[in-house]
Design an enzyme around this catalytic site. Structure first.
Site, PDB file in Angstrom:
ATOM      1  N   CYS A  81       0.791  -1.209  -0.226  1.00  0.00           N
ATOM      2  CA  CYS A  81       0.017  -0.104   0.006  1.00  0.00           C
ATOM      3  C   CYS A  81       0.704   1.157   0.024  1.00  0.00           C
ATOM      4  O   CYS A  81       1.525   1.769   0.872  1.00  0.00           O
ATOM      5  CB  CYS A  81      -0.757  -0.233   1.159  1.00  0.00           C
ATOM      6  SG  CYS A  81      -1.953   1.479   1.410  1.00  0.00           S
ATOM      7  N   CYS A 117       0.071   3.875   2.544  1.00  0.00           N
ATOM      8  CA  CYS A 117       0.491   3.696   3.734  1.00  0.00           C
ATOM      9  C   CYS A 117       1.661   3.948   4.165  1.00  0.00           C
ATOM     10  O   CYS A 117       1.982   4.307   5.218  1.00  0.00           O
ATOM     11  CB  CYS A 117       0.255   2.034   4.005  1.00  0.00           C
ATOM     12  SG  CYS A 117      -1.314   1.430   3.920  1.00  0.00           S
TER      13      CYS A 117
END
Length: 324
Positions: free
Chosen positions: A79, A82
């Protein structure tokens, strides 16, 4: 995705008197036990950021939430957002000096926890306070907005649950997690800090003034624009009778002011798309000054949510279709 703004009034609903009393008692017991054993209960800065899995969730999150608010960062290695958000949260966990604990959960390795929290996408950030969970935001948020959310969380945890956080030993080893160099203070940091303090104290009028003072000198200041929009929204909602507002909105679909008030409540409650959809539908049903008032309020709510949120982009297109 941009963060879903949350109102700390939602925490008040969770903070039932019994739960608050139990949480305070547990926190006091933990402090008393540490004192009885001759220790301070202090932790190192490295202990403020922990990796949590399903096996340790009850111990590391639920039990710890009786003494300190636990912020949960749901993330994954693949991700990209993230990788932008997680370092900010880790740095703030150290900066907040024990006022909250950051628990990092890898969703690939902990699918059950992801499902239990109803995570639809990552990054997603939740908090657990006295054993009760609440969503904070989803997506890579700006630091100013993260700080505001954390400040509200910490204030409510202390005021409603008596959770004063962890004692941190600054001389302890960092465990490999290092703090980045502190950024130099900007020209408006003191005013912005004053605005956040006013919000924490429930002085919404003071927060509006403080943000307004920044914007008077720097009209393009993004943090002040966002803070002002949020403070004004909370100020409006604070004066409402939610039950009456909902009743008026349901009974008067053509009433622009009734729909505007209900949209404010929708947004504070975290129902972003409902708020936008309500006002766009009202734009279609109204004309003249009423229509313009609805349009302007919708633009204000766009500021609250943030221009990069895909829901804002979608609503802007829908508004354009409604207008033209």
């Amino acid at each position: 995705m941009q963060p879903r703004n949350m109102s700390m009034s939602g925490v008040v609903d969770l903070a039932a008197v019994k739960a608050a009393q139990e949480a305070k008692a547990k926190a006091e017991q933990a402090r008393a036990e540490a004192a009885r054993q001759g220790g301070t209960g202090a932790v190192s800065p490295a202990d403020l950021v922990i990796d949590v899995d399903e096996a340790g969730f009850e111990r590391d999150v639920l039990q710890r939430s009786a003494e300190v608010p636990v912020v949960i960062d749901f993330w994954a290695e693949w991700c990209q957002p993230c990788k932008q958000l997680s370092p900010v949260l880790e740095r703030l966990a150290v900066e907040y000096d024990g006022r909250f604990l950051l628990a990092k959960i890898d969703v690939d390795a902990n699918q059950m926890l992801m499902q239990q929290f109803g995570v639809q996408g990552i990054p997603a950030v939740f908090a657990v306070v006295a054993g009760q969970a609440l969503p904070l935001f989803q997506g890579a948020a700006g630091e100013a907005q993260i700080r505001q959310t954390l400040d509200q969380l910490v204030a409510v945890a202390e005021q409603r649950f008596g959770l004063t956080g962890l004692t941190v030993d600054p001389d302890a080893e960092t465990g490999g997690r290092t703090e980045p160099a502190e950024a130099p203070a900007g020209p408006y940091d003191a005013l912005l800090e004053a605005a956040v303090r006013a919000l924490d104290a429930g002085d919404l009028a003071g927060a509006v003034r403080a943000y307004g003072n920044v914007l008077a000198d720097d009209p393009g200041n993004t943090e002040a624009k966002l803070g002002l929009a949020q403070a004004e929204l909370l100020q409006r909602v604070q004066e409402m009778d939610p039950q009456q507002v909902r009743k008026d909105a349901a009974g008067k679909p053509q009433d622009a002011q009734a729909q505007i008030a209900a949209a404010d409540l929708d947004l504070v409650g975290g129902h972003v798309e409902d708020a936008f959809g309500r006002l766009i539908d009202t734009v279609r049903r109204t004309a003249g000054d009423d229509r313009d008032a609805v349009r302007l309020r919708l633009l204000e709510l766009f500021e609250v949510v943030g221009p990069d949120d895909p829901r804002v982009a979608t609503a802007r297109r829908a508004l354009a279709r409604a207008l033209f």
